[in-house]
Design an enzyme around this catalytic site. Sequence first.
Site, short mmCIF file in Angstrom:
data_model
loop_
_atom_site.label_atom_id
_atom_site.label_comp_id
_atom_site.label_asym_id
_atom_site.label_seq_id
_atom_site.Cartn_x
_atom_site.Cartn_y
_atom_site.Cartn_z
N ALA A 195 30.45 44.86 53.66
CA ALA A 195 30.09 44.94 52.24
C ALA A 195 31.28 44.75 51.32
O ALA A 195 31.16 44.19 50.23
CB ALA A 195 29.42 46.28 51.95
N CYS A 218 1.52 36.33 52.37
CA CYS A 218 1.69 34.94 52.82
C CYS A 218 0.66 34.03 52.16
O CYS A 218 -0.54 34.33 52.17
CB CYS A 218 1.56 34.87 54.34
SG CYS A 218 1.60 33.19 54.99
N HIS A 222 22.97 41.49 60.64
CA HIS A 222 21.90 42.20 59.95
C HIS A 222 20.93 41.25 59.23
O HIS A 222 20.29 41.62 58.26
CB HIS A 222 22.49 43.21 58.96
CG HIS A 222 23.32 44.27 59.62
ND1 HIS A 222 24.26 45.03 58.96
CD2 HIS A 222 23.37 44.69 60.92
CE1 HIS A 222 24.84 45.86 59.82
NE2 HIS A 222 24.32 45.67 61.00
N ASP A 279 23.88 38.56 52.39
CA ASP A 279 23.87 37.94 51.07
C ASP A 279 24.05 36.42 51.06
O ASP A 279 24.07 35.81 49.99
CB ASP A 279 24.92 38.61 50.17
CG ASP A 279 26.31 38.60 50.80
OD1 ASP A 279 26.64 37.67 51.56
OD2 ASP A 279 27.08 39.54 50.51
N ASN A 293 40.99 46.23 54.15
CA ASN A 293 39.90 47.08 53.66
C ASN A 293 40.46 48.13 52.71
O ASN A 293 41.60 48.56 52.87
CB ASN A 293 39.22 47.78 54.86
CG ASN A 293 37.94 48.49 54.45
OD1 ASN A 293 37.06 47.89 53.84
ND2 ASN A 293 37.86 49.77 54.75
N PHE A 335 25.98 49.53 49.23
CA PHE A 335 24.80 50.40 49.30
C PHE A 335 25.18 51.88 49.21
O PHE A 335 24.51 52.67 48.58
CB PHE A 335 24.05 50.18 50.62
CG PHE A 335 23.17 48.96 50.59
CD1 PHE A 335 21.86 49.05 50.99
CD2 PHE A 335 23.66 47.75 50.16
CE1 PHE A 335 21.04 47.93 50.98
CE2 PHE A 335 22.86 46.63 50.14
CZ PHE A 335 21.55 46.72 50.54
N GLN A 375 28.23 41.56 58.59
CA GLN A 375 27.23 42.61 58.44
C GLN A 375 26.43 42.37 57.16
O GLN A 375 25.48 43.11 56.88
CB GLN A 375 27.91 43.98 58.33
CG GLN A 375 28.68 44.40 59.57
CD GLN A 375 29.46 45.69 59.33
OE1 GLN A 375 30.50 45.69 58.69
NE2 GLN A 375 28.95 46.79 59.84
N CYS A 432 6.69 35.48 57.16
CA CYS A 432 5.37 36.09 57.36
C CYS A 432 5.33 36.71 58.75
O CYS A 432 5.62 36.04 59.74
CB CYS A 432 4.29 35.03 57.21
SG CYS A 432 2.65 35.68 57.69
ZN ZN Z 1 1.31 33.83 57.22
#
Ligand code: ZN
Length: 251
Positions: A14, A148, A114, A97, A214, A25, A94, A122
Site C-alpha cells: 500500500a 450481470c 490480492h 489498484d 518503507n 486501508f 499486494q 460475474c
Molecule cells: Zn453472468
Amino acid sequence: MIIDSERAVVFTGAGISTESGIPDFRGPGGIWEKYDPSDFTYQRFVGDSDSRRRHWDFYLNGGFGSEDEVSPNPAHHAVAELHSMGKVHCIITQNVDNLHQRAGVPEDRVIELHGNMRWVKCLDCGKRSTLAEVVQWARENSIDEPRCEICGGMLKPQAVFFGESLPERALADATHYSSNCDLFIVIGSTLVVTPAAFMPRYAVQNGARLVIINIGATPMDRQATMVVEARAGEFMAKVVERVKDKVGTQA
Ligand code: ZN
C-alpha cells in the site's frame, strides 16, 4: 545492487500507492474508519444482500478513486523504467489498484497476490467487465446493486476479499520468483500480511539480497542488506537516475 543483479524482483504494498492518493486501508483516514471491515469478507458479500449493497455503495461513491483521480506516481514510474531497462524481472504486488500496469509494466510481469479492482466478474457466467463501466452504468440507472447484464448473476470485483483464498497461480508465481531472485526490493509494505510476507523470506533463504524501502519498521528489517526509511516516490526517482548514469558510463 540493482546494477549488479541479474534477476531483481520488486515487491510492493500500500505504501507505494499512498502518494497516488489511494488511502492505506489501515492508516488514519483509511477506509476502515468509514466502513466496517467485517462487511468486506467474501462470505458476507456472497451471502448477505445488505452487506453487498454497502460494498456497492463504497464503489459507486468512488471508494478507490476513478482513473482520472488516481494515477501512477514517481515510484510506479521508476519501477516501470527499471523494468524496461531490463533491471527488474517482475513485480509482485499486494495492491489491487492497477497502477504498475498503468505506469507501463506489461500485465504478465505484474503478479497480483490480492487480485485487481479494475475488473469485475460475474460469479455465475464469468463475464468480465471493468469496475468503471459497471459503476457508470449503475449510476446512470440509479441501481444500488448492479447484476450481470447477460445472466443476472452476482458481480464481484476481482480483488481478493477477506476470507477468500489467494489466486493459486499468482501465489505459485510469486513464490517461484521470490525464491529464484538475487535481489528483492520491498517498496511500501510493512510485511505483516501473510502469505505475502513470506516472499522476502524465500528470497533471503535462497541467498538474495533484501532491500526494504518503507516508512516504519518491518519484521524483516534485521535480515535486510539495506533499510531505507523514505517516501517511495522521491527515493525511487533518485535510484533510477543513478542506475541510468551508471549504465550510461558502462556502455
Ligand atoms: Zn453472468
